[in-house]
Write a protein that holds these residues in place. Sequence first.
Motif, short mmCIF file in Angstrom:
data_model
loop_
_atom_site.label_atom_id
_atom_site.label_comp_id
_atom_site.label_asym_id
_atom_site.label_seq_id
_atom_site.Cartn_x
_atom_site.Cartn_y
_atom_site.Cartn_z
N ASP A 1 0.83 -1.21 0.00
CA ASP A 1 0.00 0.00 0.00
C ASP A 1 0.86 1.26 0.00
OD1 ASP A 1 -2.28 -1.48 -0.05
OD2 ASP A 1 -2.78 -1.21 2.07
N ASN A 2 2.00 1.22 0.71
CA ASN A 2 2.91 2.37 0.71
C ASN A 2 3.32 2.74 -0.70
OD1 ASN A 2 4.89 1.72 3.77
ND2 ASN A 2 2.79 2.38 3.50
N VAL A 3 3.73 1.74 -1.47
CA VAL A 3 4.23 2.00 -2.83
C VAL A 3 3.08 2.36 -3.76
CG1 VAL A 3 5.48 1.06 -4.80
CG2 VAL A 3 6.20 0.46 -2.48
N ASN A 4 2.02 1.55 -3.75
CA ASN A 4 0.88 1.82 -4.64
C ASN A 4 0.30 3.21 -4.43
OD1 ASN A 4 -0.19 -0.59 -6.35
ND2 ASN A 4 0.45 -1.54 -4.44
N ASN A 5 0.00 3.53 -3.18
CA ASN A 5 -0.67 4.80 -2.89
C ASN A 5 0.22 5.99 -3.16
OD1 ASN A 5 -2.53 2.93 -2.07
ND2 ASN A 5 -2.71 3.64 0.04
N ALA A 6 1.53 5.80 -2.96
CA ALA A 6 2.46 6.89 -3.26
C ALA A 6 2.48 7.21 -4.76
CB ALA A 6 3.86 6.53 -2.79
N CYS A 7 2.32 6.19 -5.59
CA CYS A 7 2.31 6.41 -7.04
C CYS A 7 1.09 7.23 -7.46
CB CYS A 7 2.34 5.08 -7.78
SG CYS A 7 3.86 4.12 -7.54
N TRP A 8 -0.07 6.92 -6.85
CA TRP A 8 -1.26 7.71 -7.14
C TRP A 8 -1.12 9.13 -6.57
CZ3 TRP A 8 -4.57 6.30 -10.67
CH2 TRP A 8 -4.73 4.94 -10.97
N ALA A 9 -0.51 9.22 -5.38
CA ALA A 9 -0.32 10.54 -4.77
C ALA A 9 0.62 11.41 -5.60
CB ALA A 9 0.22 10.38 -3.34
N ALA A 10 1.66 10.79 -6.14
CA ALA A 10 2.60 11.54 -6.98
C ALA A 10 1.91 12.07 -8.23
CB ALA A 10 3.78 10.64 -7.37
N THR A 11 1.03 11.27 -8.79
CA THR A 11 0.30 11.67 -10.00
C THR A 11 -0.68 12.80 -9.69
OG1 THR A 11 0.51 9.42 -10.86
CG2 THR A 11 -1.13 10.84 -11.88
N ALA A 12 -1.46 12.62 -8.61
CA ALA A 12 -2.41 13.67 -8.22
C ALA A 12 -1.68 14.96 -7.85
CB ALA A 12 -3.26 13.20 -7.05
N GLY A 13 -0.58 14.81 -7.12
CA GLY A 13 0.20 15.99 -6.73
C GLY A 13 0.76 16.75 -7.91
N THR A 14 1.17 16.00 -8.94
CA THR A 14 1.67 16.64 -10.15
C THR A 14 0.58 17.46 -10.84
OG1 THR A 14 3.29 14.87 -10.50
CG2 THR A 14 2.74 16.22 -12.41
N ILE A 15 -0.64 16.95 -10.82
CA ILE A 15 -1.75 17.69 -11.42
C ILE A 15 -2.02 18.98 -10.65
CG2 ILE A 15 -4.24 17.62 -11.89
CD1 ILE A 15 -3.87 14.58 -12.39
N TYR A 16 -2.02 18.90 -9.32
CA TYR A 16 -2.21 20.11 -8.52
C TYR A 16 -1.10 21.12 -8.80
CZ TYR A 16 -5.63 17.47 -5.75
OH TYR A 16 -6.71 16.73 -5.35
N SER A 17 0.13 20.64 -8.92
CA SER A 17 1.26 21.54 -9.21
C SER A 17 1.10 22.18 -10.58
CB SER A 17 2.58 20.76 -9.14
OG SER A 17 2.84 20.33 -7.82
N ALA A 18 0.59 21.40 -11.53
CA ALA A 18 0.39 21.94 -12.88
C ALA A 18 -0.65 23.05 -12.88
CB ALA A 18 -0.01 20.82 -13.83
N LEU A 19 -1.72 22.87 -12.11
CA LEU A 19 -2.75 23.91 -12.02
C LEU A 19 -2.16 25.21 -11.47
CD1 LEU A 19 -5.64 21.70 -10.58
CD2 LEU A 19 -5.61 22.77 -12.84
N LYS A 20 -1.31 25.09 -10.46
CA LYS A 20 -0.69 26.27 -9.86
C LYS A 20 0.32 26.90 -10.82
CE LYS A 20 -1.25 24.73 -5.07
NZ LYS A 20 -0.54 24.30 -3.82
N GLN A 21 1.10 26.04 -11.50
CA GLN A 21 2.10 26.57 -12.43
C GLN A 21 1.45 27.28 -13.61
OE1 GLN A 21 5.29 26.80 -11.95
NE2 GLN A 21 5.60 27.81 -13.91
N ALA A 22 0.33 26.76 -14.09
CA ALA A 22 -0.38 27.42 -15.18
C ALA A 22 -0.81 28.82 -14.77
CB ALA A 22 -1.59 26.58 -15.59
N GLU A 23 -1.28 28.95 -13.53
CA GLU A 23 -1.69 30.27 -13.05
C GLU A 23 -0.50 31.21 -12.95
OE1 GLU A 23 -4.54 32.19 -9.57
OE2 GLU A 23 -4.18 30.02 -9.63
N ARG A 24 0.64 30.67 -12.52
CA ARG A 24 1.86 31.50 -12.45
C ARG A 24 2.25 31.99 -13.83
NH1 ARG A 24 3.95 27.04 -9.24
NH2 ARG A 24 3.68 27.49 -7.01
#
Length: 245
Positions: free
Chosen positions: A176-199
């Motif tokens: 679960d540590n590895v699996n969930n981290a992979c989904w978290a990394a993907t979701a986190g990248t999307i959130y970062s992209a939303l913020k970077q687009a605004e910048r």
Amino acid sequence: MILLLDIGNTRAKYVVLEQGIRSTVKAIDNNVINHSLLEQHFTEITKMVVASVASEDITDIVKGWCEQNELPYQRVYSEQQKAGVKSAYHLPEQLGIDRWLTLVASRILLPKSNVLIVDAGTATTIDVLSASGQHIGGWILAGVETLFESVLANTTKVTATNTNKASLSFGCNTSDNVNNACWAATAGTIYSALKQAERQNCKIDKLLLTGGNAKELQPLLTVESLIIDDLVFQGLQAYSGEVRK
């Protein structure tokens, strides 16, 4: 009837386009593509429009069959400008064709919106398209399964099983540590992209998801999103000469 064919590295997906209406998406493995299979399934096709990232051996089989049957064959490549979209790449042909087609489709679907496009498959690609049609640029991240495999391949003492369950919960075992981290990394990248687009002065109005992991990814996000399974084919349709209905 026009066949829209998207040939990936291991599988080809296709839809049949008739009077501007697309069929459901179907898939076949690249290793079974030959003249016999094409003859069996596509004898009623009047034209073929192809996007491909596969080896030229596969596309040559398809092209050769079309030539043998005097069937119009059109290979689509990324370009500088199409349907109101302008590529951000200095060498536009280096932009992946699937990414280019999602940009073209997004422009047609949402012509007055700043759009963030997430294609979540073997790789997770992210592209930003402004309301003016300017491609701002994007990111490429390993896909969820590829992230999982890379952790195991590069860490000798981590043993985990791919559960294929999308979750952001903190795991209480290594799998679960590895699996969930992979989904978290993907979701986190999307959130970062939303913020970077605004910048970069392109605050996102619409978040589009496509690709094999889109349905699992969407519930993990706290921002509103829209899944369009056949986004690539909507882009291919723009090259077919058939008006979208």
